[in-house]
Design an enzyme around this catalytic site. Structure first.
Site, short mmCIF file in Angstrom:
data_model
loop_
_atom_site.label_atom_id
_atom_site.label_comp_id
_atom_site.label_asym_id
_atom_site.label_seq_id
_atom_site.Cartn_x
_atom_site.Cartn_y
_atom_site.Cartn_z
N LYS A 1 0.73 -1.34 0.17
CA LYS A 1 -0.22 -0.04 -0.03
C LYS A 1 1.18 1.13 0.16
CE LYS A 1 -1.75 0.85 3.67
NZ LYS A 1 -1.30 2.99 4.28
N ASN A 2 1.64 1.49 0.73
CA ASN A 2 2.57 2.81 1.16
C ASN A 2 3.99 3.13 -0.60
OD1 ASN A 2 1.07 2.85 3.82
ND2 ASN A 2 3.17 2.89 4.99
N ARG B 1 -3.30 11.33 4.46
CA ARG B 1 -1.58 11.89 5.27
C ARG B 1 -0.43 11.27 3.65
NH1 ARG B 1 1.87 14.37 7.99
NH2 ARG B 1 3.90 13.37 8.13
N CYS C 1 -3.04 13.45 13.09
CA CYS C 1 -3.72 12.29 12.49
C CYS C 1 -3.98 11.42 14.52
CB CYS C 1 -2.54 11.50 11.57
SG CYS C 1 -2.80 9.70 11.62
N ARG D 1 2.32 14.27 13.09
CA ARG D 1 2.73 14.17 11.91
C ARG D 1 2.91 15.47 11.19
NH1 ARG D 1 0.15 8.52 9.32
NH2 ARG D 1 1.88 8.72 9.12
N ILE E 1 9.04 6.64 16.90
CA ILE E 1 8.86 6.76 15.29
C ILE E 1 7.55 7.83 16.14
CG2 ILE E 1 8.35 6.91 13.13
CD1 ILE E 1 10.73 5.28 13.93
N ARG F 1 -8.67 0.27 4.71
CA ARG F 1 -7.79 0.86 4.62
C ARG F 1 -6.17 0.53 4.05
NH1 ARG F 1 -6.17 5.05 7.80
NH2 ARG F 1 -4.18 5.53 6.51
C1 UD1 Z 1 5.59 6.50 6.24
C2 UD1 Z 1 4.23 5.92 6.50
C3 UD1 Z 1 3.68 4.94 7.71
C4 UD1 Z 1 5.12 4.90 8.94
C5 UD1 Z 1 5.56 5.58 8.75
C6 UD1 Z 1 7.48 5.67 9.46
C7 UD1 Z 1 2.87 6.35 4.11
C8 UD1 Z 1 1.95 6.64 3.09
N1 UD1 Z 1 3.11 5.68 5.58
O1 UD1 Z 1 4.62 7.37 7.28
O2 UD1 Z 1 3.49 3.70 7.79
O3 UD1 Z 1 3.89 4.36 10.07
O4 UD1 Z 1 6.41 6.25 6.65
O5 UD1 Z 1 7.98 3.96 8.67
O6 UD1 Z 1 4.41 5.51 3.68
N2 UD1 Z 1 8.04 13.86 10.59
C9 UD1 Z 1 7.89 15.35 10.98
N3 UD1 Z 1 8.12 16.28 10.33
C10 UD1 Z 1 7.69 15.68 8.79
C11 UD1 Z 1 7.74 14.55 8.62
C12 UD1 Z 1 7.92 13.63 9.64
O7 UD1 Z 1 8.57 15.96 12.67
O8 UD1 Z 1 7.56 16.76 7.67
C13 UD1 Z 1 7.47 13.47 11.54
C14 UD1 Z 1 6.70 12.66 12.05
O9 UD1 Z 1 5.77 13.64 12.55
C15 UD1 Z 1 7.00 11.30 12.65
C16 UD1 Z 1 8.33 11.01 12.10
O10 UD1 Z 1 8.39 12.05 11.22
O11 UD1 Z 1 7.09 11.55 13.99
C17 UD1 Z 1 8.38 9.88 10.70
O12 UD1 Z 1 7.30 10.19 9.72
P1 UD1 Z 1 7.50 10.00 8.60
O13 UD1 Z 1 8.34 8.56 8.05
O14 UD1 Z 1 7.07 10.82 7.93
O15 UD1 Z 1 6.06 8.96 8.09
P2 UD1 Z 1 4.91 9.28 7.34
O16 UD1 Z 1 5.49 9.23 5.58
O17 UD1 Z 1 4.11 9.98 7.80
#
Ligand code: UD1
Length: 421
Positions: free
Chosen positions: A22-23, A94, A118, A123, A330, A400
């Site tokens: 999915k991701n 997201r 979320c 996030r 995370i 989902r």
């Molecule tokens: C993706 C995955 C999700 C998975 C996550 C971590 C998709 C659609 N989703 O989510 O299933 O759990 O990776 O492996 O691919 N953060 C910030 N600022 C930013 C971006 C992120 O502070 O601009 C923080 C987030 O709040 C979180 C951490 O960084 O605490 C990691 O998030 P991120 O790796 O970006 O996760 P997603 O890409 O949203």
């Protein structure tokens, strides 16, 4: 809304075919916006998140055609007719925020709604925006929308992330493919999803090196062309279904499973007493039904233990012998399954990002519900070996991210059914 009822029913035996990820698929779909030629994706999972992103892409002018019962998707973004991704669509998913990089790279301008809060934490998207600013975009925030503009195109730059962000890395990569000059991304995500995205972009004509390492270099090109790409196997679905026989006992072969996608997770599962073997078609998980052994788990970016498998592992550890400690690093609010597992008789103490699980000999079925995808599936897993019936509400979370979950688990002998609520 439907609910799912699971009844503990002894060992599971047989095989489960793992779907496309999915991701990964979501990010591959956003890549279609980078080219005026069609991108064909195969091994597409049939999930509501995929449908949600298709609607958003269609609202931008990208045609989305499903073939072969939805397993093949052809995305044609000949002309972008709209550069604004509306809140109504982005708030549902997201990953929609990842249309920003491709749109601004191709069109020189884009407006995308902030995704909003979320259930699993704040996030933020600040790092996505930092990356695009480094590439020369001007960013303004207005009434919940991010407006991103680069009328003369983006320019390659060095982008260093302070910590790993999967979505942020992927937005930066897609944007940089059409930038002028070279972009170097430091502390980049190494997730298989990101590697697969780079593979697809390369097939479309992008020049990318270092995918799968923490430094990715992208040499900008003038245009990308069409391609055909097969979505990799879903490592989170794989890990989830590997836990099913660990909890219920039995022997299940996961067709299409690959150890390199879930290596650290496999080692942890093996430490609980489960046997995992590589087969010609995937991975086989066997467990004799004895109580698992307690283990400690800390979530980390890839190649570490995935946060998206933490809830499922907790479900397994609820009936392990001894005390397990889980540390979620995370997301700040990702133990929402714990109170529900406690309703089923688990002994769990949560303190901030730490959870202590003291194994009990058996869980009892209960009415439970969860507020995110992986938390929901952990309750189904827990129900596989619980005494009596477990009813999991708010099934839309499951739809989902898990394709035909009741069919897949039912196929290996689980007593599981979907009923209207
Ligand atoms: C993706 C995955 C999700 C998975 C996550 C971590 C998709 C659609 N989703 O989510 O299933 O759990 O990776 O492996 O691919 N953060 C910030 N600022 C930013 C971006 C992120 O502070 O601009 C923080 C987030 O709040 C979180 C951490 O960084 O605490 C990691 O998030 P991120 O790796 O970006 O996760 P997603 O890409 O949203």
């Amino acid at each position: 809304m439907d609910k799912i009822i699971v009844t503990g029913n002894g060992p599971l035996n047989g095989e489960i075919t793992i779907s496309g990820a999915k991701n990964t698929c979501l990010k591959l779909m956003t890549a279609a916006l980078l080219s005026d030629e069609p991108l064909t994706l195969t091994n597409v999972p049939r999930l509501s998140d995929i449908g949600t992103l298709s609607e958003l892409l269609e609202s931008l002018g990208c045609e989305v055609a499903l073939l072969n019962g939805g397993n093949v998707m052809v995305l044609s973004a000949g002309t972008i007719t709209n550069r604004k991704a509306e809140y109504e669509m982005v708030r549902k998913l997201r990953a929609s925020f990842n249309v920003l990089g491709p749109l601004v790279a191709r069109e020189g301008e884009a407006t995308v709604s902030l995704p909003g809060g979320c259930a699993i934490g704040a996030r933020k998207v600040d790092l996505h925006l930092m990356a695009l600013e480094k590439l020369g975009a001007t960013i303004t925030l207005d009434e919940g929308y991010v407006h991103c503009s680069a009328p003369n195109g983006l320019t390659g730059a060095v982008i260093e992330f302070p910590f790993v962000t999967v979505g942020g890395t992927e937005n930066a990569i897609t944007a940089a493919t059409l930038a002028k000059g070279t972009t170097v991304i430091k502390n980049a995500a190494r997730e298989p999803d990101t590697v697969d995205l780079c593979k697809c972009l390369t097939a479309m004509g992008a020049k990318i090196t270092g995918a799968g390492t923490s430094e990715i270099t992208i040499e900008g090109v003038d245009r990308l062309h069409g391609a055909t790409h097969e979505v990799i196997a879903d490592r989170i679905e794989l890990g989830t279904f590997m836990i099913a026989p660990a909890i219920a006992g039995g022997e299940v072969e996961l067709i299409g499973g690959r150890r390199d996608l879930v290596d650290v997770f496999c080692k942890k599962l093996e430490a609980t007493g489960v046997v995992i073997t590589d087969t010609k078609r995937g991975l086989k998980v066997s467990h004799n039904g004895d109580r698992l052994q307690a283990i400690d788990v800390e979530t980390e970016p890839f190649p570490g233990f995935p946060t998206d498998l933490q809830a499922q592992m907790m479900a397994a550890l609820c009936t392990a012998e001894g005390t397990s400690k889980l540390h979620e690093t995370i997301f700040e609010n990702r133990f929402m399954h714990a109170p529900e597992l406690i309703r089923m008789g688990a002994n769990i103490d949560v303190q901030g990002g730490h959870a202590t699980v003291t194994g009990v000999s058996k869980l009892k079925g209960a009415q439970v519900m969860a507020t995110d995808l992986r938390a929901s599936v952990s309750l189904i897993l827990a129900g596989l070996a619980a005494e009596g019936e477990t009813t999991v509400g708010r099934v839309y979370h499951l739809d989902r991210g898990y394709e035909r979950i009741e069919e897949k688990l039912g196929g290996v002998g689980a007593l599981i059914k979907r009923v209207p609520e």
